[in-house]
Design a protein around this motif. Structure first.
Motif, short mmCIF file in Angstrom:
data_model
loop_
_atom_site.label_atom_id
_atom_site.label_comp_id
_atom_site.label_asym_id
_atom_site.label_seq_id
_atom_site.Cartn_x
_atom_site.Cartn_y
_atom_site.Cartn_z
N THR A 8 5.18 29.06 51.50
CA THR A 8 4.37 27.35 51.51
C THR A 8 4.81 26.75 50.49
O THR A 8 4.88 26.79 49.08
N ALA A 9 5.54 25.62 50.92
CA ALA A 9 5.97 24.50 49.70
C ALA A 9 6.55 23.26 50.58
O ALA A 9 6.72 23.42 52.00
N ILE A 10 6.92 22.29 49.67
CA ILE A 10 7.68 21.11 50.57
C ILE A 10 9.22 21.48 49.93
O ILE A 10 9.76 21.94 48.97
N TYR A 11 9.99 21.55 51.46
CA TYR A 11 11.69 21.90 51.16
C TYR A 11 12.37 20.74 51.23
O TYR A 11 12.02 19.62 51.88
N TYR A 12 13.32 20.78 50.28
CA TYR A 12 14.08 19.59 50.07
C TYR A 12 15.48 20.08 50.26
O TYR A 12 16.12 20.85 49.70
N CYS A 13 16.40 19.13 50.89
CA CYS A 13 17.64 19.40 51.06
C CYS A 13 18.24 18.69 49.95
O CYS A 13 17.94 17.58 49.29
N TYR A 14 19.49 19.21 49.52
CA TYR A 14 20.30 18.90 48.27
C TYR A 14 21.60 18.89 48.53
O TYR A 14 21.99 19.57 49.36
N MET A 15 22.49 17.71 47.79
CA MET A 15 23.58 17.79 47.92
C MET A 15 24.33 17.42 46.64
O MET A 15 23.59 16.69 45.68
N LYS A 16 25.30 18.09 46.23
CA LYS A 16 26.03 18.06 44.93
C LYS A 16 27.43 17.74 44.99
O LYS A 16 28.11 18.12 45.99
N THR A 17 27.98 16.27 44.46
CA THR A 17 29.04 15.58 44.98
C THR A 17 30.16 15.64 43.85
O THR A 17 31.25 15.44 44.17
N PRO A 18 30.11 15.63 42.75
CA PRO A 18 29.03 16.31 41.84
C PRO A 18 27.76 15.43 41.34
O PRO A 18 26.91 16.22 40.53
N ALA A 19 27.53 14.21 41.78
CA ALA A 19 26.24 13.60 41.62
C ALA A 19 25.13 14.41 42.62
O ALA A 19 25.67 14.94 43.58
N GLU A 20 24.02 14.49 42.12
CA GLU A 20 23.17 15.14 42.98
C GLU A 20 22.19 14.13 43.76
O GLU A 20 21.84 13.23 43.35
N TYR A 21 21.78 14.78 45.01
CA TYR A 21 21.01 13.96 46.08
C TYR A 21 19.91 14.72 46.34
O TYR A 21 20.31 15.91 46.60
N TRP A 22 18.81 14.08 47.04
CA TRP A 22 17.89 14.86 47.40
C TRP A 22 17.12 14.09 48.63
O TRP A 22 17.29 12.86 48.59
N GLY A 23 16.82 15.02 49.67
CA GLY A 23 16.01 14.35 50.70
C GLY A 23 14.72 13.96 50.21
O GLY A 23 14.10 14.45 49.27
N GLN A 24 13.74 13.43 51.39
CA GLN A 24 12.61 13.28 51.04
C GLN A 24 11.59 14.46 51.19
O GLN A 24 10.37 14.28 50.46
N GLY A 25 11.88 15.47 51.77
CA GLY A 25 11.20 16.87 51.78
C GLY A 25 10.54 16.84 52.86
O GLY A 25 10.11 16.12 53.57
N THR A 26 10.35 18.28 53.26
CA THR A 26 9.54 18.37 54.74
C THR A 26 8.57 19.62 54.22
O THR A 26 8.87 20.77 53.78
N GLN A 27 7.30 19.57 54.84
CA GLN A 27 6.42 20.48 54.51
C GLN A 27 6.25 21.68 55.32
O GLN A 27 6.49 21.59 56.50
N VAL A 28 6.53 22.84 54.46
CA VAL A 28 6.55 24.11 55.16
C VAL A 28 4.94 24.71 54.81
O VAL A 28 4.75 24.99 53.60
N THR A 29 4.18 25.18 55.80
CA THR A 29 2.84 25.85 55.41
C THR A 29 2.83 27.40 56.53
O THR A 29 2.99 27.35 57.41
N VAL A 30 2.61 28.34 55.53
CA VAL A 30 2.66 29.48 56.25
C VAL A 30 1.15 30.01 55.98
O VAL A 30 0.51 30.39 55.14
N SER A 31 0.39 30.10 57.18
CA SER A 31 -0.87 30.48 56.94
C SER A 31 -1.65 31.02 58.47
O SER A 31 -0.91 30.50 59.57
N SER A 32 -2.36 31.95 58.16
CA SER A 32 -2.89 32.47 59.52
C SER A 32 -4.17 31.50 59.87
O SER A 32 -5.07 31.90 60.90
#
Length: 114
Positions: A90-114
């Motif tokens: 469970t976390a916010i998952y971020y997409c990442y790109m290295k160009t070599p500059a670094e870029y990030w997405g805004q994130g998407t929540q993943v929740t693992v729960s019963s």
């Protein structure tokens, strides 16, 4: 200007699966390192998986054998297939790109729960 847009997060039960997608803008996508990081509440952001050129993936020990990173250079997409999910994923998952500059997405929540 590079933009990264994630999708595919949500709520899933333990043992379930999710696939995250990341759409990238910009040129020369095939030459960029792509990856996924995650940040759980109260914890630092951590590496989940990276895939570079040539396509040799690298994974955090905690997800090896359960997660698979992939990329489609023609579509400028990166993916994270997550199987046998655990509550500790469970976390916010971020997409990442290295160009070599670094870029990030805004994130998407993943929740693992019963």
């Amino acid at each position: 200007q590079v933009q990264l847009v994630e999708s595919g997060g949500g709520l899933v039960q333990p043992g379930g699966s999710l696939t995250l997608s990341c759409a990238a803008s910009g040129s020369m996508f095939s030459f960029k390192i792509m990856g996924w990081y995650r940040q759980a509440p109260g914890k630092q952001r951590e590496l989940v998986a990276l895939i570079g050129r040539p396509d040799s993936p690298r994974y955090a020990d905690s997800v090896k054998g359960r997660f698979t990173i992939a990329r489609d250079n023609a579509k400028k997409m990166a993916y994270l297939q997550m199987n046998n999910l655990k509550p500790e994923d469970t976390a916010i998952y971020y997409c990442y790109m290295k160009t070599p500059a670094e870029y990030w997405g805004q994130g998407t929540q993943v929740t693992v729960s019963s």
